[in-house]
Enzyme design. Structure first.
Site, PDB file in Angstrom:
ATOM      1  N   SER A 118       0.825  -1.202   0.000  1.00 57.60           N
ATOM      2  CA  SER A 118       0.000   0.000   0.000  1.00 57.60           C
ATOM      3  C   SER A 118       0.865   1.261   0.000  1.00 57.60           C
ATOM      4  CB  SER A 118      -0.923  -0.002   1.205  1.00 57.60           C
ATOM      5  OG  SER A 118      -1.830   1.074   1.149  1.00 57.60           O
ATOM      6  N   GLN A 140      -2.153   3.987   6.404  1.00 51.36           N
ATOM      7  CA  GLN A 140      -1.582   3.113   5.381  1.00 51.36           C
ATOM      8  C   GLN A 140      -0.361   2.366   5.904  1.00 51.36           C
ATOM      9  OE1 GLN A 140      -3.352   2.601   2.362  1.00 51.36           O
ATOM     10  NE2 GLN A 140      -4.634   3.624   3.874  1.00 51.36           N
ATOM     11  N   HIS A 143      -0.900  -1.198   7.241  1.00 51.43           N
ATOM     12  CA  HIS A 143      -1.174  -2.305   6.328  1.00 51.43           C
ATOM     13  C   HIS A 143      -0.024  -3.300   6.268  1.00 51.43           C
ATOM     14  CE1 HIS A 143      -5.000  -1.805   4.345  1.00 51.43           C
ATOM     15  NE2 HIS A 143      -4.769  -0.542   4.096  1.00 51.43           N
ATOM     16  N   GLU A 207      -0.388   5.209  -5.329  1.00 51.32           N
ATOM     17  CA  GLU A 207      -1.690   4.531  -5.243  1.00 51.32           C
ATOM     18  C   GLU A 207      -2.735   5.503  -4.698  1.00 51.32           C
ATOM     19  OE1 GLU A 207      -3.514   0.537  -3.062  1.00 51.32           O
ATOM     20  OE2 GLU A 207      -1.772   1.562  -2.217  1.00 51.32           O
ATOM     21  N   HIS A 208      -2.461   6.062  -3.548  1.00 53.84           N
ATOM     22  CA  HIS A 208      -3.363   7.045  -2.919  1.00 53.84           C
ATOM     23  C   HIS A 208      -2.657   8.398  -2.852  1.00 53.84           C
ATOM     24  CE1 HIS A 208      -4.362   3.102  -0.899  1.00 53.84           C
ATOM     25  NE2 HIS A 208      -5.525   3.426  -1.445  1.00 53.84           N
ATOM     26  N   ASP A 241     -11.076   3.500   1.134  1.00 54.38           N
ATOM     27  CA  ASP A 241     -10.909   2.080   1.442  1.00 54.38           C
ATOM     28  C   ASP A 241     -12.240   1.401   1.704  1.00 54.38           C
ATOM     29  OD1 ASP A 241      -8.190   1.911   1.163  1.00 54.38           O
ATOM     30  OD2 ASP A 241      -7.740   2.099   3.296  1.00 54.38           O
ATOM     31  N   GLU A 295       1.449  -5.893 -48.621  1.00 56.23           N
ATOM     32  CA  GLU A 295       2.012  -6.712 -47.554  1.00 56.23           C
ATOM     33  C   GLU A 295       2.385  -8.110 -48.045  1.00 56.23           C
ATOM     34  OE1 GLU A 295      -0.805  -6.661 -44.349  1.00 56.23           O
ATOM     35  OE2 GLU A 295      -0.332  -4.594 -43.788  1.00 56.23           O
ATOM     36  N   HIS A 300      -5.219 -12.901 -48.863  1.00 57.94           N
ATOM     37  CA  HIS A 300      -6.125 -11.874 -48.348  1.00 57.94           C
ATOM     38  C   HIS A 300      -6.819 -11.162 -49.509  1.00 57.94           C
ATOM     39  CE1 HIS A 300      -4.059 -12.478 -44.557  1.00 57.94           C
ATOM     40  NE2 HIS A 300      -4.747 -11.501 -43.959  1.00 57.94           N
TER      41      HIS A 300
END
Length: 311
Positions: A118, A140, A143, A207-208, A241, A295, A300
């Site tokens: 975290s 945090q 965690h 992340e935050h 959260d 190509e 094709h």
């Protein structure tokens, strides 16, 4: 474009030093909103499995629950066992073993992301409340010992005050030992200017990200890279959260530069479809045939040409 839900999803709910009914909700609810028919949950076995985990699974519509954790749980969801069904995609955070296992099975199944420890980064001005800053950093830090804790400001006095607040608050926490290790690896960055503060934040891509500054909305356009953004002194990260709405399964370790939080779209897939009439084919045939020949893919070109030769 046709959008359809995935057939089945496996959600990993971490265990170990804490239990996370919120992770059940954050993973299962968007899957069910997307229309996934089978949601299979795995969580590490525990002699005292938190009833809130099972209650959350029931409320969120989880179809099957298995008490298995770690890399073996990821393998079971990817390949199936006699009791655990294989799924189309695996989501949810876990430790380094879980993340590594998800990396290994990617391709056999889809995965959401490779989530790391975290993270929280707070941008604060001299008017910020040090007690609020300390509380959010600790939210945090508790965690994981490897949690990444960062404060960026132009105010040296704010850093000093926040350090004092941390020392005061940490002594009252049940997970004090974990917080202490996480804080030892944290960073308090004294920036030369507000512009530098945002440059640092965008480079870290946390992340935050909290913006505890006066008129925080004014600074929102300066944020390019962040998983989830919390504006103002009353928008504490734990709101995200648990209840504010943004998912808490969020990219970490700088991956917010190119990825996004878990959402309903992660449980769907898109299929393009086309339907040409003969007239529509005739209108575009020359361009298709020209490109095919450029190509060297004559089959094709022939697949188009043969339809033009029909009466």
């Amino acid at each position: 474009m046709r959008v359809t839900p995935l057939d089945s999803v496996g959600i990993y709910v971490p265990g170990g030093t804490a239990s996370y009914p919120s992770s059940v909700l954050m993973n299962a609810i968007p899957a069910k909103v997307a229309g996934v028919q089978k949601v299979v949950m795995v969580t590490p076995p525990d002699a005292h499995l938190n009833p809130a985990i099972l209650a959350a699974a029931k409320m969120a519509g989880v179809d099957e629950v298995f008490t298995i954790g770690g890399a073996q749980a990821i393998a079971a969801l990817a390949y199936g066992t006699e009791t655990i069904p294989a799924v189309s995609k695996i989501v949810g955070p876990g430790n380094i073993y879980v993340a590594t296992a998800k990396r290994e099975v990617f391709g056999q199944v889809g995965i959401d992301m490779l989530a790391g420890p975290s993270e929280i980064l707070i941008l604060a001005d001299e008017l910020a409340n040090p007690a609020y800053l300390a509380a959010d950093l600790l939210s945090q830090a508790e965690h994981d010992e490897r949690a990444r804790i960062t404060l960026v400001t132009t105010s040296k006095s704010l850093i000093d005050a926040t350090e004092r607040a941390l020392a005061e608050q940490i002594s009252t926490l049940e997970r004090k030992a974990i917080c202490e290790v996480a804080l030892q690896n944290g960073h308090f960055i004294l920036a030369e200017s507000v512009s530098d503060m945002f440059q640092i934040a965008n480079e870290i891509a946390p992340e935050h990200l909290e913006i505890q500054m006066d008129n925080p909305l004014l600074y929102l356009p300066q944020i390019k890279n962040a998983g989830s953004i919390f504006l103002g002194k009353f928008s504490s990260e734990p709101l995200g959260d648990y209840i504010a709405g943004p998912n808490h399964v969020i990219p970490t370790a700088g991956t917010a530069k190119f990825s996004s939080p878990l959402g309903v779209d992660d449980f769907t897939k898109r299929s393009s479809f086309i339907l040409y009439s003969k007239e529509a084919l005739q209108n575009e045939a020359t361009d298709v045939i020209t490109l095919a020949h450029s190509e060297g893919l004559t089959a094709h070109a022939r697949a188009i040409q043969i339809r033009l030769e029909e009466e």
